[in-house]
Write a protein that holds these residues in place. Sequence first.
Motif, mmCIF file in Angstrom:
data_model
loop_
_atom_site.group_PDB
_atom_site.id
_atom_site.type_symbol
_atom_site.label_atom_id
_atom_site.label_comp_id
_atom_site.label_asym_id
_atom_site.label_seq_id
_atom_site.Cartn_x
_atom_site.Cartn_y
_atom_site.Cartn_z
ATOM 1 N N GLY A 32 41.194 37.578 30.876
ATOM 2 C CA GLY A 32 41.123 38.307 29.625
ATOM 3 C C GLY A 32 40.756 37.481 28.413
ATOM 4 O O GLY A 32 40.956 37.921 27.284
ATOM 5 N N TYR A 33 40.214 36.282 28.594
ATOM 6 C CA TYR A 33 39.757 35.515 27.436
ATOM 7 C C TYR A 33 38.316 35.063 27.659
ATOM 8 O O TYR A 33 37.816 35.037 28.777
ATOM 9 C CB TYR A 33 40.665 34.309 27.161
ATOM 10 N N GLY A 34 37.661 34.706 26.582
ATOM 11 C CA GLY A 34 36.262 34.312 26.672
ATOM 12 C C GLY A 34 35.336 35.504 26.530
ATOM 13 O O GLY A 34 35.700 36.549 25.991
ATOM 14 N N VAL A 35 34.131 35.360 27.059
ATOM 15 C CA VAL A 35 33.083 36.377 26.942
ATOM 16 C C VAL A 35 32.907 37.077 28.286
ATOM 17 O O VAL A 35 32.875 36.427 29.333
ATOM 18 C CB VAL A 35 31.754 35.726 26.497
ATOM 19 N N PHE A 36 32.790 38.392 28.252
ATOM 20 C CA PHE A 36 32.578 39.140 29.487
ATOM 21 C C PHE A 36 31.167 38.897 30.015
ATOM 22 O O PHE A 36 30.182 38.953 29.283
ATOM 23 C CB PHE A 36 32.770 40.638 29.247
#
Length: 661
Positions: A315-319
């Motif tokens: 759930g962190y960073g860029v998808f």
Amino acid sequence: MYPSAIPSFLQVLLLFLLFFRTAEANVTVYDYAGPVTTSVSGVQPAYTGLQAYNPIVLNAPPLPTPSPANTFNINLRAAPPPGLSIKINGSFFGFSIEFSVLNQVLGYNSSVLMVPFLNLMANIRDRAGAIHIRVGGNTQETASMVDSLPNGEILSKDNSDTNNPTKTPPLVFTDDVIYMMANISALVNVYWFMGIPFNDTSDFRLQIAEKGQAILGPYLVGLQVGNEPDLYAKHFRRPANYSPAGYFSDFGLLVNAVKADPLITNPNMLIGPNLAGTWTPEMIWDTGFQNTYQSELSALAVERYPTDNCFSRYGYGVFHDAQQEFANYMTHASAQNILKSYLNSSTVAQSVNKPLLMFETNSASCGGFPGIADAFGAALWGLDYALQLAYSNFSIAMFHSSGQNVSYQPFTPAPTAQSFFHQWTIGPIYYAALIAAEVISSSNNAQVIDLLPNNASPSSPAYAIYENGNMVRVALFNYLSDDPTGNSAYTATISVGGSATGEQNETPASVKVKYLLADSVTTKGNITWANQTFGGYFASDGRLQGDEVIETVNCDTNANTCQIKVPAPGFALVFFTDNALGESENTAQQTFATTVQTRTRNTATINLDTLATSNGGRGMTDRMGSTSPESNLARGKSQALPSLLALAGFIWGGLTIRRML
């Protein structure tokens, strides 16, 4: 009334009613090998099992427009051309194994080793001469050695670290982990890298170095200092302003601690800076790191993934959408783009006479993309990337493995509860490792050059391998897929020497060819190398299955040409001499047998599809029995009792090897 006053028959009745009520509960069946076929139409439920067995299949990337030529020439010099790599050892392609899963992959302890793992390592040892394995990852940073653990365990996870974004658990372990590694080395010639915990500069916990050197001896070849220190601030292991200068200083503190420890007999086997890519290597080189610590360093190292799947996992960073990412892997440009930022570092390493290591890599961090990392395309990508690493003057490349809940696994043990009736799952990255050992061979003199054929088409890269001044092998890739016309296959016309190079013709009368094949870059399982395979999910004991097929291609000695066809998708390894084939072939065929079972009765196997669609009692009319061999009291009793299937078991695939070192 007190319970002791209840008549015995009422106790039996109450227990029966309690059991009968429990038997009505719903049952959830987890099918790790793929979705169960049903007659229900509509959207399939999202897969919730272990990611190593995620059945998702993506669409193959579209064919490029315009299509690359499907016939082209490769004119090779017989003598070594300019631009060759440094000499590469056969053990170039190794593995990085997350510390926390050692007891799942290597063995239960020093006496019970995982037989499939031994067989997998023996496959590579027999081709390359040796294997390099790095034990570490995020879990090495907080690992602590203890004298013993409950129930004879050798490794235990501590879930107290709630600040770690990747949810990597702190570990405690015993020295039996290292004895286990030593016993593996004695059998299959594995050389190890380990990591000194680096999260606390006031207490480096040097026991892993002390015991590692004492137990492993020459099989310990390096000690990592800091795993991805450029991510320390992000992972709350250092202050937010932590910098390359801070790492330089911390490294010096460890150097002093190691030199002051009389139990560390070799203080000069440290490895750094092990960057993840947030800092550039030049930011470290500019501190003078490589010169200041030249005598203490055994190697320089970096870690690199081309992208990440962290948003989907944590759930962190860029998808990143896996379907859109797929095309980025099915091209030679992927390997080239990764390595261009390290060309200067390879020069720096040579200037201080140190090897440069890719200490940890794979298709994408945070477990990889299901449908990419576990599909045939990853085998092509991983092999291309490995050869590009060799061409860029890296000395060792280690592809990461970190448990059953990731997709990029080279090899995955069956879940413990299924290990009696299921075997290991071998991923496409392991095929890349096996073939890389054959490309580079056991000569330890291989030099690699990127040929950039077919007008440097990114869909059809190729490499030539020279040994002792002679051209011996050519590696040909075809990234194209899913063309029903067959027009995406290509034919490479190879010449060695001759008028194109101003040399005497050196093309042989015939060559031997081995093919890596699958139906599509999206294929899972059913991958073959020279007609042999490790099968699909839960299908392997670590040995290749099937008969090896090596094709002979006759060459035109008058025209000085050999025409090699490469299917789409596919890979071909062309051997230009019998000696080149002999150096790469598996001649020893050493395998290991299972001699230890943790349960030898009360075990059963059942097809998962059958279990998932069964009510548990079908076909059991008038059949009652007991799961205990000592009794069969239920036989012939009332058929009003619910039927019961409560058989379970597991096996630690192990070889009995005592703590002998």
